[in-house]
Design a protein around this motif. Sequence first.
Motif, PDB file in Angstrom:
ATOM      1  N   THR A  11      -2.402 -59.017  57.736  1.00 58.88           N
ATOM      2  CA  THR A  11      -1.692 -61.188  58.609  1.00 58.88           C
ATOM      3  C   THR A  11      -1.467 -60.122  60.004  1.00 58.88           C
ATOM      4  OG1 THR A  11      -0.770 -60.444  56.226  1.00 58.88           O
ATOM      5  CG2 THR A  11      -0.736 -62.138  57.933  1.00 58.88           C
ATOM      6  N   ASP A  22      -1.048 -53.034  55.492  1.00 61.11           N
ATOM      7  CA  ASP A  22       0.030 -53.548  55.603  1.00 61.11           C
ATOM      8  C   ASP A  22      -0.164 -54.660  57.114  1.00 61.11           C
ATOM      9  OD1 ASP A  22       1.210 -52.890  53.549  1.00 61.11           O
ATOM     10  OD2 ASP A  22       1.905 -51.453  54.093  1.00 61.11           O
ATOM     11  N   THR A  24      -9.745 -59.230  44.651  1.00 64.11           N
ATOM     12  CA  THR A  24      -9.426 -58.807  45.463  1.00 64.11           C
ATOM     13  C   THR A  24     -10.257 -58.092  46.206  1.00 64.11           C
ATOM     14  OG1 THR A  24      -8.661 -56.772  43.852  1.00 64.11           O
ATOM     15  CG2 THR A  24      -7.613 -59.053  44.780  1.00 64.11           C
ATOM     16  N   PHE A  52      -0.872 -57.860  47.028  1.00 63.74           N
ATOM     17  CA  PHE A  52      -0.217 -59.412  47.593  1.00 63.74           C
ATOM     18  C   PHE A  52      -0.501 -60.171  46.256  1.00 63.74           C
ATOM     19  CE2 PHE A  52      -0.773 -58.149  51.626  1.00 63.74           C
ATOM     20  CZ  PHE A  52      -1.864 -57.900  52.125  1.00 63.74           C
ATOM     21  N   ARG A  53       0.636 -60.909  45.864  1.00 66.95           N
ATOM     22  CA  ARG A  53       0.731 -62.717  45.342  1.00 66.95           C
ATOM     23  C   ARG A  53      -0.455 -63.156  45.478  1.00 66.95           C
ATOM     24  NH1 ARG A  53       6.240 -64.879  46.760  1.00 66.95           N
ATOM     25  NH2 ARG A  53       5.544 -64.079  48.979  1.00 66.95           N
ATOM     26  N   GLU A  54      -0.977 -63.815  44.357  1.00 64.82           N
ATOM     27  CA  GLU A  54      -2.174 -64.617  44.511  1.00 64.82           C
ATOM     28  C   GLU A  54      -2.034 -65.672  45.462  1.00 64.82           C
ATOM     29  OE1 GLU A  54      -6.256 -65.487  43.645  1.00 64.82           O
ATOM     30  OE2 GLU A  54      -4.618 -63.618  42.412  1.00 64.82           O
ATOM     31  N   ALA A  55      -1.403 -66.286  45.640  1.00 66.67           N
ATOM     32  CA  ALA A  55      -1.632 -67.498  46.313  1.00 66.67           C
ATOM     33  C   ALA A  55      -1.041 -66.359  48.527  1.00 66.67           C
ATOM     34  CB  ALA A  55      -0.101 -68.318  46.707  1.00 66.67           C
ATOM     35  N   GLU A  56      -0.329 -65.268  48.550  1.00 68.06           N
ATOM     36  CA  GLU A  56       0.143 -64.974  49.495  1.00 68.06           C
ATOM     37  C   GLU A  56      -1.731 -64.409  49.842  1.00 68.06           C
ATOM     38  OE1 GLU A  56       2.210 -61.543  51.816  1.00 68.06           O
ATOM     39  OE2 GLU A  56       2.147 -61.016  49.470  1.00 68.06           O
ATOM     40  N   TRP A  57      -2.650 -63.882  49.075  1.00 70.54           N
ATOM     41  CA  TRP A  57      -3.744 -63.513  49.717  1.00 70.54           C
ATOM     42  C   TRP A  57      -4.726 -64.016  49.913  1.00 70.54           C
ATOM     43  CZ3 TRP A  57      -5.970 -59.105  51.088  1.00 70.54           C
ATOM     44  CH2 TRP A  57      -7.335 -59.383  50.832  1.00 70.54           C
ATOM     45  N   GLU A  58      -4.348 -65.631  48.628  1.00 75.55           N
ATOM     46  CA  GLU A  58      -5.607 -66.331  48.863  1.00 75.55           C
ATOM     47  C   GLU A  58      -5.427 -66.664  50.753  1.00 75.55           C
ATOM     48  OE1 GLU A  58      -5.106 -69.685  46.347  1.00 75.55           O
ATOM     49  OE2 GLU A  58      -6.181 -68.628  44.536  1.00 75.55           O
ATOM     50  N   GLY A  59      -4.276 -66.717  51.433  1.00 73.25           N
ATOM     51  CA  GLY A  59      -4.442 -66.851  52.231  1.00 73.25           C
ATOM     52  C   GLY A  59      -5.002 -66.561  53.262  1.00 73.25           C
ATOM     53  N   ILE A  60      -4.423 -65.356  52.955  1.00 79.20           N
ATOM     54  CA  ILE A  60      -5.566 -63.763  54.165  1.00 79.20           C
ATOM     55  C   ILE A  60      -6.400 -64.341  53.581  1.00 79.20           C
ATOM     56  CG2 ILE A  60      -5.786 -61.462  54.372  1.00 79.20           C
ATOM     57  CD1 ILE A  60      -2.345 -61.353  53.082  1.00 79.20           C
TER      58      ILE A  60
END
Length: 64
Positions: free
Chosen positions: A46, A43, A4, A13-21
């Motif tokens: 995204t 915030d 991060t 952020f959740r891990e999957a959400e952060w990977e998308g970002i």
Amino acid sequence: MSRTTRLGSAKRFREAEWEGIEESARTVTRAGWWIDQRSSQPDDLTELLQAATGADRAAENPYF
């Protein structure tokens, strides 16, 4: 171990959400875009990445 940055750790952020970002962020290659956004709130990241234009993203042929 999760990778991060300051933005990623400022808001949990959740891990999957952060990977998308991260995936969206990798496509924005114009340094000026990142400089322009330096004072933005975590915030907003995204939404800012979604609003990035084609001029901010790399083309298929970088020599075009």
